[in-house]
Design an enzyme around this catalytic site. Structure first.
Site, PDB file in Angstrom:
ATOM      1  NE  ARG A  11      -3.686   2.433   2.256  1.00  0.00           N
ATOM      2  CZ  ARG A  11      -4.510   2.940   3.104  1.00  0.00           C
ATOM      3  NH1 ARG A  11      -4.570   2.422   4.317  1.00  0.00           N
ATOM      4  NH2 ARG A  11      -5.072   3.967   2.832  1.00  0.00           N
ATOM      5  CG  HIS A  12      -0.965   4.759  -1.233  1.00  0.00           C
ATOM      6  ND1 HIS A  12      -1.110   5.591  -0.060  1.00  0.00           N
ATOM      7  CD2 HIS A  12      -1.982   4.549  -1.700  1.00  0.00           C
ATOM      8  CE1 HIS A  12      -2.292   5.654   0.160  1.00  0.00           C
ATOM      9  NE2 HIS A  12      -3.142   5.120  -0.651  1.00  0.00           N
ATOM     10  NE  ARG A  56      -4.177   7.327  -3.085  1.00  0.00           N
ATOM     11  CZ  ARG A  56      -5.084   7.877  -3.856  1.00  0.00           C
ATOM     12  NH1 ARG A  56      -5.118   8.944  -4.515  1.00  0.00           N
ATOM     13  NH2 ARG A  56      -6.373   7.232  -4.062  1.00  0.00           N
ATOM     14  CD  GLU A  76      -8.865   2.461  -2.636  1.00  0.00           C
ATOM     15  OE1 GLU A  76      -9.582   1.527  -2.932  1.00  0.00           O
ATOM     16  OE2 GLU A  76      -8.109   2.524  -1.724  1.00  0.00           O
TER      17      GLU A  76
END
Length: 182
Positions: A11-12, A56, A76
């Site tokens: 995850r970023h 991001r 996302e």
């Protein structure tokens, strides 16, 4: 087992808009968030880096490796009218309906859960062995739903803070989670 692939889903890092529903809005990660992702990736073994095309995730991927392939399917969930807003700003009943059943009660103007799962599942199927994917919490949950058969309620049970890593071992007909770290 032949045809087995290891895929790391990262995850970023933390964003400049914490606590907001960040879907397709292109909000950057903080410098500290990028550094957290670099540290998390340093503990992994991978040959390829794929990233969501949103800043991001892309900035974190660029800090990790130089040959990054961007793929919009790793974005996302599209939160539509809710994108960039804090949950407290939204109609509580509509938000509760979404969390209860994100497929039949998607955000206004947004994407349904099955749409996210379908696009992420297609992207996951194309990955080579030893791939690191820098992506988003919803996309990681969608990958677990598609690969492991979890339903939407089950994947919400996974705590996926920024810079969390989920490693999966995939076969043509099955998947097994081998490590979840935060």
């Amino acid at each position: 087992m032949s045809g087995a692939r290891t895929v790391h889903l990262l995850r970023h890092g933390a964003t400049v808009r914490p606590g907001c529903l960040l879907g397709h809005g292109d909000v950057p990660a903080t410098k500290a968030g990028i550094a957290d992702c670099v540290r998390a990736a340093a503990a992994l073994s991978f040959d390829h880096v794929v990233s969501s095309d949103l800043r991001r995730a892309a900035a974190c991927a660029a800090a990790i490796g130089s040959a990054v392939r961007h793929d919009a399917r790793w974005r996302e969930l599209d939160f539509g009218d809710w994108d960039g807003r804090a949950p407290a700003e939204l109609d509580a009943a509509a938000l509760a309906a979404f969390w209860d059943d994100p497929d039949t009660c998607p955000p206004p103007g947004g994407e349904c859960w099955s749409g996210l799962v379908a696009r992420v599942d297609a992207a996951l199927a194309e990955l080579a062995d030893a791939t690191l994917v820098v992506t988003h919490g919803g996309a990681i949950r969608a990958a677990l739903a598609g690969a492991c058969g979890f339903d939407a309620r089950q994947v919400w049970a996974f705590d996926l803070p920024c810079a969390a890593v989920v490693t999966v071992r995939l076969w043509d007909d099955a998947a097994q989670i081998v490590r979840l770290s935060a």
